[in-house]
Design a protein around this motif. Structure first.
Motif, PDB file in Angstrom:
ATOM      1  N   ILE A   1       0.916  -1.111   0.059  1.00 53.69           N
ATOM      2  CA  ILE A   1       0.091   0.032   0.125  1.00 53.69           C
ATOM      3  C   ILE A   1       0.866   0.941   0.103  1.00 53.69           C
ATOM      4  CG2 ILE A   1      -1.786   1.356   1.264  1.00 53.69           C
ATOM      5  CD1 ILE A   1      -2.736  -1.260   2.279  1.00 53.69           C
ATOM      6  N   SER A   2       0.577   2.241  -0.708  1.00 58.81           N
ATOM      7  CA  SER A   2       1.481   3.676  -0.919  1.00 58.81           C
ATOM      8  C   SER A   2       1.539   4.003   0.487  1.00 58.81           C
ATOM      9  CB  SER A   2       0.927   4.516  -1.819  1.00 58.81           C
ATOM     10  OG  SER A   2      -0.237   4.928  -1.161  1.00 58.81           O
ATOM     11  N   PRO A   3       2.780   4.550   0.931  1.00 59.15           N
ATOM     12  CA  PRO A   3       2.746   5.292   2.229  1.00 59.15           C
ATOM     13  C   PRO A   3       2.044   5.964   2.753  1.00 59.15           C
ATOM     14  CG  PRO A   3       5.069   4.813   1.069  1.00 59.15           C
ATOM     15  CD  PRO A   3       4.119   4.368   0.152  1.00 59.15           C
ATOM     16  N   SER A   4       1.408   6.961   1.625  1.00 56.39           N
ATOM     17  CA  SER A   4       0.602   8.018   1.861  1.00 56.39           C
ATOM     18  C   SER A   4      -0.691   7.385   2.307  1.00 56.39           C
ATOM     19  CB  SER A   4       0.399   9.083   0.652  1.00 56.39           C
ATOM     20  OG  SER A   4      -0.122   8.237  -0.297  1.00 56.39           O
ATOM     21  N   ASP A   5      -1.136   6.273   1.903  1.00 52.69           N
ATOM     22  CA  ASP A   5      -2.260   5.597   2.177  1.00 52.69           C
ATOM     23  C   ASP A   5      -2.525   4.814   3.255  1.00 52.69           C
ATOM     24  OD1 ASP A   5      -3.702   6.834   0.037  1.00 52.69           O
ATOM     25  OD2 ASP A   5      -3.455   4.835  -1.294  1.00 52.69           O
ATOM     26  N   LEU A   6      -1.216   4.293   3.941  1.00 55.04           N
ATOM     27  CA  LEU A   6      -1.228   3.456   4.926  1.00 55.04           C
ATOM     28  C   LEU A   6      -2.017   4.185   6.426  1.00 55.04           C
ATOM     29  CD1 LEU A   6       2.421   1.968   4.980  1.00 55.04           C
ATOM     30  CD2 LEU A   6       0.416   0.719   4.817  1.00 55.04           C
ATOM     31  N   GLU A   7      -2.006   5.332   6.375  1.00 56.13           N
ATOM     32  CA  GLU A   7      -2.642   6.036   7.494  1.00 56.13           C
ATOM     33  C   GLU A   7      -4.107   6.042   7.360  1.00 56.13           C
ATOM     34  OE1 GLU A   7      -0.975   9.845   8.314  1.00 56.13           O
ATOM     35  OE2 GLU A   7       1.068   9.167   8.366  1.00 56.13           O
TER      36      GLU A   7
END
Length: 104
Positions: free
Chosen positions: A40-46
């Motif tokens: 999952i893209s790092p920006s979407d992990l949150e």
């Protein structure tokens, strides 16, 4: 658990592996679902536990008849927290690891 497992299966390519593990850690119980979704893209992990969040095309593409409503992971988080637990996600190996920790 079933939601995490179904998501892992859905997003892992046919030749990939989904791993489920569990262990007692002190007074807590931890279980993990690891997949081969491509990450999952790092920006979407949150955002993965937000209502209506859905993975983007960076995840392993695969044919299926429809998309979910984007509420499954939000429900997982709500149920886990209602039982005084925690849920987290991280990119791991060829995919993701979803880890749930519950009081024993």
């Amino acid at each position: 658990m079933s939601n995490l497992l179904l998501n892992a299966i859905r997003h892992t390519p046919p030749d990939g592996v989904v791993e489920v593990s569990g262990q007692a850690i002190g007074p807590e119980v931890e279980f993990a679902v690891r997949d081969a979704c491509g990450g999952i893209s790092p920006s979407d992990l949150e955002r993965v536990f937000d209502v209506a969040w859905q993975g983007d095309s960076a995840r392993t593409p695969q044919p299926h008849t429809g998309r979910g409503a984007g509420i499954g992971l939000a429900i997982v988080k709500g149920v886990v927290e209602a039982h005084h637990g925690r849920v987290r996600v991280a990119n791991s190996g060829p995919g993701c690891a979803f880890v749930v920790t519950l009081p024993g």
